[in-house]
Design a protein around this motif. Structure first.
Motif, PDB file in Angstrom:
ATOM      1  N   ALA A 212       0.827  -1.205   0.000  1.00 37.41           N
ATOM      2  CA  ALA A 212       0.000   0.000   0.000  1.00 37.41           C
ATOM      3  C   ALA A 212       0.865   1.259   0.000  1.00 37.41           C
ATOM      4  O   ALA A 212       0.614   2.204  -0.760  1.00 37.41           O
ATOM      5  CB  ALA A 212      -0.932  -0.005   1.208  1.00 37.41           C
ATOM      6  N   LEU A 213       1.908   1.277   0.838  1.00 35.92           N
ATOM      7  CA  LEU A 213       2.787   2.446   0.907  1.00 35.92           C
ATOM      8  C   LEU A 213       3.579   2.620  -0.392  1.00 35.92           C
ATOM      9  O   LEU A 213       3.806   3.760  -0.842  1.00 35.92           O
ATOM     10  CB  LEU A 213       3.752   2.303   2.088  1.00 35.92           C
ATOM     11  N   PHE A 214       3.994   1.514  -0.988  1.00 37.55           N
ATOM     12  CA  PHE A 214       4.730   1.550  -2.257  1.00 37.55           C
ATOM     13  C   PHE A 214       3.884   2.200  -3.357  1.00 37.55           C
ATOM     14  O   PHE A 214       4.355   3.066  -4.096  1.00 37.55           O
ATOM     15  CB  PHE A 214       5.127   0.123  -2.649  1.00 37.55           C
ATOM     16  N   ILE A 215       2.618   1.807  -3.416  1.00 35.76           N
ATOM     17  CA  ILE A 215       1.712   2.376  -4.427  1.00 35.76           C
ATOM     18  C   ILE A 215       1.459   3.856  -4.150  1.00 35.76           C
ATOM     19  O   ILE A 215       1.488   4.696  -5.064  1.00 35.76           O
ATOM     20  CB  ILE A 215       0.382   1.593  -4.450  1.00 35.76           C
ATOM     21  N   ILE A 216       1.214   4.197  -2.867  1.00 35.56           N
ATOM     22  CA  ILE A 216       0.980   5.598  -2.500  1.00 35.56           C
ATOM     23  C   ILE A 216       2.189   6.457  -2.857  1.00 35.56           C
ATOM     24  O   ILE A 216       2.056   7.558  -3.413  1.00 35.56           O
ATOM     25  CB  ILE A 216       0.656   5.704  -0.994  1.00 35.56           C
ATOM     26  N   LEU A 217       3.377   5.956  -2.546  1.00 29.91           N
ATOM     27  CA  LEU A 217       4.607   6.698  -2.830  1.00 29.91           C
ATOM     28  C   LEU A 217       4.768   6.956  -4.328  1.00 29.91           C
ATOM     29  O   LEU A 217       5.049   8.088  -4.748  1.00 29.91           O
ATOM     30  CB  LEU A 217       5.815   5.923  -2.282  1.00 29.91           C
ATOM     31  N   LEU A 218       4.580   5.923  -5.155  1.00 34.53           N
ATOM     32  CA  LEU A 218       4.768   6.079  -6.606  1.00 34.53           C
ATOM     33  C   LEU A 218       3.710   7.010  -7.201  1.00 34.53           C
ATOM     34  O   LEU A 218       4.037   7.872  -8.029  1.00 34.53           O
ATOM     35  CB  LEU A 218       4.721   4.715  -7.291  1.00 34.53           C
ATOM     36  N   VAL A 219       2.453   6.846  -6.780  1.00 36.98           N
ATOM     37  CA  VAL A 219       1.388   7.699  -7.311  1.00 36.98           C
ATOM     38  C   VAL A 219       1.661   9.159  -6.967  1.00 36.98           C
ATOM     39  O   VAL A 219       1.550  10.057  -7.828  1.00 36.98           O
ATOM     40  CB  VAL A 219       0.015   7.261  -6.767  1.00 36.98           C
ATOM     41  N   ALA A 220       2.038   9.424  -5.700  1.00 38.97           N
ATOM     42  CA  ALA A 220       2.325  10.789  -5.274  1.00 38.97           C
ATOM     43  C   ALA A 220       3.561  11.340  -5.987  1.00 38.97           C
ATOM     44  O   ALA A 220       3.573  12.497  -6.423  1.00 38.97           O
ATOM     45  CB  ALA A 220       2.526  10.828  -3.759  1.00 38.97           C
ATOM     46  N   ARG A 221       4.584  10.509  -6.116  1.00 38.14           N
ATOM     47  CA  ARG A 221       5.831  10.947  -6.792  1.00 38.14           C
ATOM     48  C   ARG A 221       5.573  11.343  -8.238  1.00 38.14           C
ATOM     49  O   ARG A 221       6.023  12.390  -8.714  1.00 38.14           O
ATOM     50  CB  ARG A 221       6.862   9.816  -6.713  1.00 38.14           C
TER      51      ARG A 221
END
Length: 416
Positions: free
Chosen positions: A87-96
């Motif tokens: 979940a954090l990996f996806i959030i990080l990439l989407v935000a980045r």
């Protein structure tokens, strides 16, 4: 080498990380329903610093703009495993990609960080605190070096400056060490608190069981003895009647002990009604006057009409226990004074005696299971008092001095 001095941006990033850890544990410890959603809470708590670190990055020079988003990502993966990590990996990439646009190098670097950390997370959870601290710091150092080499290999434009090495390879392991240390301390604090609460509950149950067993056994032993005597067919009628009275008295004594226990364990809440304080106090005074006379105690009162809400039966029992305790605290005769005051929405009840007084320990332990200042007391009476007043949203305060007397002040909400 101006970069050696920590600038405001890195301190801001560090603040985002530490405050998010504290928020997680405060919510987890104080909001009971969130304990069933620990992974969701951890994901939310760790995604916050990831977003803030990216939104407010660290500016070192024109070639070095970076942030500490990898720290909360690593913490989330290590403590939450694959589900939280994903979940954090996806959030990080989407935000980045939303903030800075798509970048293939970023995708590769954080994919490697995610996979390596997730594989290590299972082992991490089995380590003791010391090993967790050093393994987390070494993991951060290893991933910093690995991601730097990947970036250099993929991109011809990526520059490794002294500032980059200091801030994003050397500093993160120390921050990771500190973050894991704080996390472990807070986890242990919550765990210890939970164990202490369980032990206290078990101790209360044990003390109550011992108290009830001890106190009920005494009258039952007497009853058993008189029943054996009543088996004698030649027993005179008047003696038999007297034995029956002894049996009845002892059974009532056992019933009182059990009633006190039930009042403490589960005070009645289904029968809440208006209570006329002045009426109930005078009723209890009339009831207990014979005991006061036997102890040469004079009861004086200054009572004003007042009304509160609660269970009348248990409130009367509460009053009875307080007044009876006051009388018994005056072994050589004296005065017991009962005063009530009404100030707006608060009723104040004061019961004062000029008896033997109480020590600080006795005051602090008033209402504690199986503790009594009386030689043969069980502490059940004081427990009933405390529990009843609490159930009525009231407070109890004790002021006392040895050989000078005691004043018990009870405050209750008034209704008009």
């Amino acid at each position: 080498m101006d970069f050696v001095y920590l600038n405001q941006h890195i301190l801001d990033n560090l603040f985002y990380i530490l405050i998010s850890i504290l928020i997680f544990f405060i919510l987890y410890d104080h909001v009971e329903t969130l304990k069933s959603y620990k992974r969701i809470l951890l994901t939310t708590s760790m995604s916050l610093p990831i977003l803030l670190c990216m939104k407010f990055p660290i500016y070192i020079d024109e070639y070095c703009v970076h942030d500490l988003r990898q720290i909360p990502l690593l913490l989330g993966i290590l403590y939450g495993g694959w589900p939280v990590g994903t979940a954090l990996f996806i959030i990080l990439l989407v935000a980045r990609f939303a903030i800075y646009g798509f970048n293939f190098m970023t995708l590769i670097v954080y994919s490697v960080i995610f996979i390596v950390t997730a594989l290590f997370s299972t082992k991490f959870k089995t380590l003791n605190r010391k090993h967790k601290l050093f393994s987390a710091a070494l993991l951060s150092l290893f991933l910093g070096i690995l991601s730097t080499n990947i970036a250099v290999f993929i991109s011809d434009f990526f520059r490794v400056t002294e500032a980059y090495i200091f801030y994003f390879i050397i500093i993160p392991p120390f921050i990771m060490f500190s973050a894991v240390y704080i996390t472990e301390i807070l986890r242990d604090a919550i765990s210890i608190k939970s164990k202490v609460i369980k032990l206290e509950k078990m101790e209360v149950v044990s003390q109550l069981a011992a108290s009830i067993s001890h106190e009920v056994r005494n009258p039952l032993t007497v009853v058993k003895g008189f029943i054996e005597l009543l088996k004698d067919p030649k027993l005179p009628g008047d003696v038999r009647e007297r034995y029956f009275q002894f049996v009845t008295t002892e059974l009532k004594s056992a019933e009182t002990i059990i009633s006190n226990y039930l009042a403490f364990a589960k005070p009645a809440t289904e029968k809440i009604e208006d209570i006329l304080i002045d009426h109930e106090i005078r009723s209890v005074i009339d009831m207990i006057k014979p005991l006061a006379s036997m102890n040469s105690v004079e009861i004086s009162e200054a009572i004003v009409p007042a009304t509160t809400r609660g269970n009348t039966q248990y409130f009367k029992q509460c009053l009875l226990n307080l007044i009876k305790n006051g009388i018994e605290a005056i072994p050589n005769g004296g005065e017991l004074r009962i005063v009530t005051l009404v100030n707006k929405d608060v009723i104040t009840l004061k019961i004062s005696d000029n008896g033997v007084g109480m020590t600080k320990e006795q005051i602090n332990r008033f209402g504690e299971p199986y503790y009594s200042s009386k030689e043969k007391g069980t502490g059940l009476g004081s427990m009933v008092v405390v529990r009843t007043i609490q159930s009525m949203n009231g407070t109890l305060n004790i002021k006392s001095s040895i050989n000078e007397g005691t004043t018990i002040t009870v405050t209750l909400p008034a209704i008009h």
